[in-house]
Design a protein around this motif. Structure first.
Motif, PDB file in Angstrom:
ATOM      1  N   THR A 210       0.804  -1.213   0.000  1.00  0.00           N
ATOM      2  CA  THR A 210       0.000   0.000   0.000  1.00  0.00           C
ATOM      3  C   THR A 210       0.844   1.275   0.000  1.00  0.00           C
ATOM      4  O   THR A 210       0.305   2.344  -0.199  1.00  0.00           O
TER       5      THR A 210
ATOM      6  N   LYS B 248      -3.036  13.455 -20.381  1.00  0.00           N
ATOM      7  CA  LYS B 248      -3.617  12.134 -20.124  1.00  0.00           C
ATOM      8  C   LYS B 248      -3.174  11.117 -21.164  1.00  0.00           C
ATOM      9  O   LYS B 248      -2.882   9.971 -20.826  1.00  0.00           O
TER      10      LYS B 248
ATOM     11  N   LYS C 146       2.383   5.584 -17.553  1.00  0.00           N
ATOM     12  CA  LYS C 146       1.855   5.383 -16.203  1.00  0.00           C
ATOM     13  C   LYS C 146       2.560   4.297 -15.395  1.00  0.00           C
ATOM     14  O   LYS C 146       2.475   4.292 -14.180  1.00  0.00           O
TER      15      LYS C 146
ATOM     16  N   ARG D  95      -2.383   1.043  -8.650  1.00  0.00           N
ATOM     17  CA  ARG D  95      -3.718   0.662  -9.150  1.00  0.00           C
ATOM     18  C   ARG D  95      -4.748   0.676  -8.018  1.00  0.00           C
ATOM     19  O   ARG D  95      -5.857   1.177  -8.202  1.00  0.00           O
ATOM     20  N   ALA D  96      -4.384   0.106  -6.893  1.00  0.00           N
ATOM     21  CA  ALA D  96      -5.305   0.047  -5.747  1.00  0.00           C
ATOM     22  C   ALA D  96      -5.702   1.450  -5.292  1.00  0.00           C
ATOM     23  O   ALA D  96      -6.827   1.668  -4.839  1.00  0.00           O
ATOM     24  N   ALA D  97      -4.783   2.401  -5.437  1.00  0.00           N
ATOM     25  CA  ALA D  97      -5.050   3.792  -5.033  1.00  0.00           C
ATOM     26  C   ALA D  97      -5.733   4.598  -6.132  1.00  0.00           C
ATOM     27  O   ALA D  97      -6.032   5.771  -5.942  1.00  0.00           O
ATOM     28  N   GLY D  98      -5.961   3.971  -7.304  1.00  0.00           N
ATOM     29  CA  GLY D  98      -6.596   4.674  -8.404  1.00  0.00           C
ATOM     30  C   GLY D  98      -5.684   5.666  -9.098  1.00  0.00           C
ATOM     31  O   GLY D  98      -6.156   6.561  -9.800  1.00  0.00           O
ATOM     32  N   ARG D  99      -4.368   5.509  -8.948  1.00  0.00           N
ATOM     33  CA  ARG D  99      -3.420   6.436  -9.555  1.00  0.00           C
ATOM     34  C   ARG D  99      -3.044   6.038 -10.981  1.00  0.00           C
ATOM     35  O   ARG D  99      -2.542   6.839 -11.725  1.00  0.00           O
TER      36      ARG D  99
END
Length: 136
Positions: free
Chosen positions: A13, A82, A89, A131-135
């Motif tokens: 995390t 983006k 990314k 990914r888990a943090a939505g980054r």
């Protein structure tokens, strides 16, 4: 058993920075900040200045919904489009400085040096955490 699960979760995390700086870049950022006030960076995606990190007085380059804020470098925001972020990314960017002429619109141009991006691919654990943090 519980302690090792917590340690593993903590490692997964912990979010890695998406953009870092070298000491040379921090020195130049501080010099430019003293001259121009608050700054911002945008990672160019081509055209006139190739794919260079561009430094502007904050507010002189408009960012919007088509840009992603990767983080801050010495307190100055760092953005990328983006579409370019989709390509980069999985990569940590490292803002550095090398001798040479900067981009024609970038503030470091007259200093005899230019900002440069170095990079490394995130590890699998770092990608999972981002990914888990939505980054990403």
């Amino acid at each position: 058993m519980q302690a090792s699960v917590d340690a593993t979760t903590a490692n997964i995390t912990a979010l890695p920075a998406q953009v870092l700086t070298t000491d040379a870049a921090i020195d130049l950022i501080r010099k430019l900040h003293a001259k121009y006030g608050d700054l911002m960076f945008h990672q160019s995606g081509g055209c006139c200045d190739g794919s260079s990190p561009m430094c502007y007085p904050r507010g002189e380059f408009l960012v919007g919904d088509s840009d992603v804020k990767l983080g801050e470098v010495d307190g100055q925001p760092f953005y990328m489009s983006k579409s370019q972020f989709e390509y980069w990314k999985h990569t940590q960017l490292v803002l550095d400085v090398v001798p040479g002429r900067g981009g024609m619109f970038s503030l470091e141009g007259p200093e005899g040096v230019r900002f440069l991006i170095r990079s490394r691919i995130f590890t699998d654990d770092e990608i999972r955490a981002l990914r888990a943090a939505g980054r990403i």
